[in-house]
Design a protein around this motif. Structure first.
Motif, mmCIF file in Angstrom:
data_model
loop_
_atom_site.group_PDB
_atom_site.id
_atom_site.type_symbol
_atom_site.label_atom_id
_atom_site.label_comp_id
_atom_site.label_asym_id
_atom_site.label_seq_id
_atom_site.Cartn_x
_atom_site.Cartn_y
_atom_site.Cartn_z
ATOM 1 N N CYS A 81 -19.139 -4.020 -13.969
ATOM 2 C CA CYS A 81 -18.841 -3.930 -15.397
ATOM 3 C C CYS A 81 -20.014 -4.479 -16.205
ATOM 4 O O CYS A 81 -20.476 -3.845 -17.159
ATOM 5 N N THR A 82 -20.497 -5.634 -15.817
ATOM 6 C CA THR A 82 -21.623 -6.250 -16.531
ATOM 7 C C THR A 82 -22.845 -5.342 -16.492
ATOM 8 O O THR A 82 -23.500 -5.122 -17.514
ATOM 9 N N ALA A 127 -25.576 -11.391 -22.653
ATOM 10 C CA ALA A 127 -24.663 -10.747 -23.601
ATOM 11 C C ALA A 127 -23.648 -9.871 -22.870
ATOM 12 O O ALA A 127 -22.453 -9.876 -23.193
ATOM 13 N N ALA A 128 -24.105 -9.109 -21.880
ATOM 14 C CA ALA A 128 -23.203 -8.245 -21.118
ATOM 15 C C ALA A 128 -22.202 -9.081 -20.329
ATOM 16 O O ALA A 128 -21.006 -8.755 -20.280
ATOM 17 N N GLN A 129 -22.671 -10.169 -19.747
ATOM 18 C CA GLN A 129 -21.773 -11.049 -19.002
ATOM 19 C C GLN A 129 -20.758 -11.704 -19.944
ATOM 20 O O GLN A 129 -19.598 -11.871 -19.597
ATOM 21 N N ASP A 167 -16.807 -11.558 -19.504
ATOM 22 C CA ASP A 167 -16.005 -12.783 -19.508
ATOM 23 C C ASP A 167 -14.913 -12.720 -20.573
ATOM 24 O O ASP A 167 -13.762 -13.108 -20.333
ATOM 25 N N ALA A 168 -15.254 -12.203 -21.752
ATOM 26 C CA ALA A 168 -14.260 -12.064 -22.824
ATOM 27 C C ALA A 168 -13.146 -11.113 -22.387
ATOM 28 O O ALA A 168 -11.966 -11.351 -22.682
ATOM 29 N N ARG A 208 -9.607 -11.025 -24.419
ATOM 30 C CA ARG A 208 -9.964 -11.060 -25.835
ATOM 31 C C ARG A 208 -10.363 -9.693 -26.377
ATOM 32 O O ARG A 208 -10.727 -9.581 -27.540
ATOM 33 N N CYS A 209 -10.322 -8.653 -25.568
ATOM 34 C CA CYS A 209 -10.617 -7.270 -25.980
ATOM 35 C C CYS A 209 -11.931 -7.152 -26.763
ATOM 36 O O CYS A 209 -11.942 -6.766 -27.937
ATOM 37 N N PRO A 210 -13.056 -7.455 -26.126
ATOM 38 C CA PRO A 210 -14.339 -7.350 -26.828
ATOM 39 C C PRO A 210 -14.708 -5.899 -27.107
ATOM 40 O O PRO A 210 -14.211 -4.977 -26.457
#
Length: 119
Positions: A18-19, A32-34, A38-39, A44-46
């Motif tokens: 995913c990252t 930023a991707a990580q 993590d979110a 947290r639905c980033p």
């Protein structure tokens, strides 16, 4: 630019994949991707930005193969009914008449999710 919302992960979701997918598709650095991954894991639905709607579709499909549920992000211009209407005009010629009539009636009453499920 098109925004994609990361909604959730399925059991066995590939976090590293995913990252990496987010890095490549969204031009993000590793941190930023990580952070987006993590979110997602924290529910947290980033959202992420990609260059175009076709790029967003490709990212959504790629993430799905990694166990990530993603969708076009809603913004001020997003209209589920308009998106349904656009898809339905393409699908309608392929549907049997009874299915078409039911889906058209459901869509006309704003029940676009049921209409698409019926199709």
């Amino acid at each position: 630019m098109q925004k994609v919302e990361l909604v959730g992960g399925k059991p066995g979701m590939q976090k590293v994949g995913c990252t990496r997918a987010l890095q490549a598709a969204c031009q993000l650095g590793l941190g930023a991707a990580q952070g987006k991954t993590d979110a997602l894991l924290e529910r947290r639905c980033p959202t992420v930005s990609v260059a175009s709607a076709p790029a967003a579709r490709r990212l959504i499909l790629q993430l799905a193969s990694l166990g990530v549920v993603a969708r076009f992000a809603e913004d001020a211009t997003y209209s589920p009914q308009a998106r349904f209407d656009a898809v339905f005009t393409q699908v309608a010629p392929l549907l049997p008449p009874p299915t078409l009539a039911t889906a058209r009636a459901l869509g006309a009453h704003g029940e676009w999710e049921l209409a698409l499920s019926h199709c």
